[in-house]
Design a protein around this motif. Sequence first.
Motif, mmCIF file in Angstrom:
data_model
loop_
_atom_site.group_PDB
_atom_site.id
_atom_site.type_symbol
_atom_site.label_atom_id
_atom_site.label_comp_id
_atom_site.label_asym_id
_atom_site.label_seq_id
_atom_site.Cartn_x
_atom_site.Cartn_y
_atom_site.Cartn_z
ATOM 1 N N SER A 60 1.054 -1.233 -0.083
ATOM 2 C CA SER A 60 -0.091 -0.209 0.007
ATOM 3 C C SER A 60 1.048 1.224 -0.091
ATOM 4 O O SER A 60 2.148 1.281 0.308
ATOM 5 C CB SER A 60 -0.687 -0.065 1.295
ATOM 6 O OG SER A 60 -0.163 0.162 2.289
ATOM 7 N N LYS A 96 -10.097 0.011 -6.719
ATOM 8 C CA LYS A 96 -11.163 0.399 -5.738
ATOM 9 C C LYS A 96 -11.345 -0.677 -4.707
ATOM 10 O O LYS A 96 -12.629 -0.901 -4.158
ATOM 11 C CB LYS A 96 -12.603 0.848 -6.565
ATOM 12 C CG LYS A 96 -12.224 1.995 -7.544
ATOM 13 C CD LYS A 96 -13.733 2.123 -7.961
ATOM 14 C CE LYS A 96 -13.642 3.363 -8.957
ATOM 15 N NZ LYS A 96 -14.919 3.817 -9.548
ATOM 16 N N PHE A 97 -10.303 -1.541 -4.237
ATOM 17 C CA PHE A 97 -10.504 -2.314 -3.268
ATOM 18 C C PHE A 97 -11.485 -3.572 -3.386
ATOM 19 O O PHE A 97 -11.663 -4.489 -2.675
ATOM 20 C CB PHE A 97 -10.695 -1.680 -1.827
ATOM 21 C CG PHE A 97 -9.689 -0.768 -1.605
ATOM 22 C CD1 PHE A 97 -8.393 -0.873 -1.188
ATOM 23 C CD2 PHE A 97 -10.209 0.680 -1.819
ATOM 24 C CE1 PHE A 97 -7.525 0.363 -0.997
ATOM 25 C CE2 PHE A 97 -9.333 1.730 -1.627
ATOM 26 C CZ PHE A 97 -8.021 1.667 -0.954
ATOM 27 N N LYS A 100 -11.021 -8.171 4.780
ATOM 28 C CA LYS A 100 -11.627 -7.063 4.526
ATOM 29 C C LYS A 100 -13.086 -7.127 4.381
ATOM 30 O O LYS A 100 -13.668 -8.021 3.792
ATOM 31 C CB LYS A 100 -11.251 -6.508 3.038
ATOM 32 C CG LYS A 100 -11.738 -5.347 2.467
ATOM 33 C CD LYS A 100 -11.869 -5.118 1.024
ATOM 34 C CE LYS A 100 -13.243 -5.777 0.370
ATOM 35 N NZ LYS A 100 -13.588 -5.564 -1.158
ATOM 36 N N ASN A 111 -17.191 -5.242 4.199
ATOM 37 C CA ASN A 111 -17.698 -4.110 3.284
ATOM 38 C C ASN A 111 -17.830 -2.646 3.941
ATOM 39 O O ASN A 111 -17.834 -1.617 3.234
ATOM 40 C CB ASN A 111 -19.355 -4.457 3.147
ATOM 41 C CG ASN A 111 -19.262 -5.374 1.764
ATOM 42 O OD1 ASN A 111 -18.440 -5.947 1.261
ATOM 43 N ND2 ASN A 111 -20.552 -6.361 2.266
ATOM 44 N N VAL A 152 -14.775 0.037 2.933
ATOM 45 C CA VAL A 152 -14.700 0.967 1.953
ATOM 46 C C VAL A 152 -16.043 1.638 1.850
ATOM 47 O O VAL A 152 -17.215 1.037 1.603
ATOM 48 C CB VAL A 152 -14.530 0.029 0.593
ATOM 49 C CG1 VAL A 152 -14.436 0.952 -0.521
ATOM 50 C CG2 VAL A 152 -13.240 -0.601 0.653
ATOM 51 N N GLU A 190 -18.239 4.286 -0.594
ATOM 52 C CA GLU A 190 -18.304 4.895 -1.903
ATOM 53 C C GLU A 190 -19.825 5.294 -2.291
ATOM 54 O O GLU A 190 -20.561 4.531 -1.683
ATOM 55 C CB GLU A 190 -17.592 3.968 -3.045
ATOM 56 C CG GLU A 190 -18.409 2.638 -3.109
ATOM 57 C CD GLU A 190 -18.109 1.524 -4.247
ATOM 58 O OE1 GLU A 190 -17.160 2.141 -5.181
ATOM 59 O OE2 GLU A 190 -17.819 0.500 -4.013
ATOM 60 N N GLN A 198 -13.531 7.577 -3.034
ATOM 61 C CA GLN A 198 -13.737 6.295 -2.038
ATOM 62 C C GLN A 198 -12.960 6.747 -0.694
ATOM 63 O O GLN A 198 -12.165 7.563 -0.703
ATOM 64 C CB GLN A 198 -13.173 4.959 -2.575
ATOM 65 C CG GLN A 198 -14.304 4.423 -3.528
ATOM 66 C CD GLN A 198 -13.516 3.020 -3.809
ATOM 67 O OE1 GLN A 198 -12.045 2.983 -4.039
ATOM 68 N NE2 GLN A 198 -14.417 1.972 -4.050
ATOM 69 N N PHE A 231 -11.249 4.671 2.454
ATOM 70 C CA PHE A 231 -10.783 3.330 3.014
ATOM 71 C C PHE A 231 -10.665 3.499 4.425
ATOM 72 O O PHE A 231 -9.847 4.105 5.144
ATOM 73 C CB PHE A 231 -9.462 3.000 2.439
ATOM 74 C CG PHE A 231 -9.100 1.581 2.779
ATOM 75 C CD1 PHE A 231 -9.399 0.410 2.243
ATOM 76 C CD2 PHE A 231 -8.070 1.481 3.814
ATOM 77 C CE1 PHE A 231 -9.105 -0.779 2.626
ATOM 78 C CE2 PHE A 231 -7.640 0.254 4.151
ATOM 79 C CZ PHE A 231 -8.328 -0.812 3.589
ATOM 80 N N ARG A 232 -11.438 2.756 5.077
ATOM 81 C CA ARG A 232 -11.646 2.983 6.474
ATOM 82 C C ARG A 232 -10.732 1.619 7.249
ATOM 83 O O ARG A 232 -11.109 0.670 7.102
ATOM 84 C CB ARG A 232 -13.104 2.713 7.059
ATOM 85 C CG ARG A 232 -13.426 2.977 8.715
ATOM 86 C CD ARG A 232 -14.789 3.097 8.737
ATOM 87 N NE ARG A 232 -15.057 3.265 10.166
ATOM 88 C CZ ARG A 232 -15.429 1.880 10.851
ATOM 89 N NH1 ARG A 232 -15.569 0.885 10.176
ATOM 90 N NH2 ARG A 232 -16.007 1.977 12.161
#
Length: 319
Positions: free
Chosen positions: A37, A114-115, A138, A140, A143, A145, A167, A169-170
């Motif tokens: 990343s 977009k992950f 990961k 839902n 992310v 969006e 987006q 990313f959390r």
Amino acid sequence: MNPDSFKSEISAIFDSFTGIRVMFIVKEEDSYQLKLSKIDTNALPKIVEGFKNRLYEDVVNNDDLTIPLLSNFDDRKNALFEFDYEEYPKEFNFINNAIAIPPNSQDFYDLNNKFIDVKGIIIQLRGNNKCLSLYKHKTNLMVFEQSRKLFNMIPDSDGYLKELPTQVFRLDYNYDIVLLNDEFLIKNLTTLETTMQFHQVIEAQATVALESLKSSLLIEDLTHLEKSSKEISFSRKLAKISKHSPVLGKIDVPVIIDYVSKHTYLSTVLIISDDGTQLLVKTKESQKHFIKLLSDDYLESPLTKILYDSLAKDELKTH
């Protein structure tokens, strides 16, 4: 790994902390790849602090922490379970292999994806010449969006809520699996069971138990147990027996038969064959008690002579 040594290892890593790296396990067609990343250097100290606080809460400052074997799983709290099965989920290989990726690698994740193709996140925390790896599946919620069901907005400097064009990313500080010194510790068993096909590992270990029972000649007809082993809940019990039974393979069959025949309770729920050499385990009820027998779960108090069904017990060792 015992709790005290694990606590010392965590403390030593942060006492001489040298760096953090966040990686993704990415699905590419029918396989997975590891991708680095790109995170702004100003954000990294906050991420480190977040995971440090969580690990100190979960481990270092947790006086109730225990690290039992995963194959001996129970519902106890404040536990990290040490993975002790012979077979590993394939994701474990990626968590392990990620440690060897050189620091100058430029194999970064393509944010244009977009992950969507990300399966999991690996957080590597280094210090004291060690690498502590944390794995997160990961979800839902990681992310955010824009969609037909969700509209994301952020306040601007004038106090207006404006559309968030990109987006989000959390990254929270929870984790599912820990890797340190080649040992995997499981915090979230649900992740194993729902995302890593852990049932295949369980089934393979349950087969070991069935083979041991077959060779022991303790059971007259194994077909009923083999049928029940197709159910994951029962397969898990067989897997536990294969690794932790203090009876199977350790106590001679005639001794077991004699014990059952004289036991106040077991003699009423388990059937002995006509020739007195084997057990007949056909019904679900008899299978349940048979598993408990192999787990040595039926205990009698020397003081009161009361019989107890003890599901979870830790052996007390005197010196």
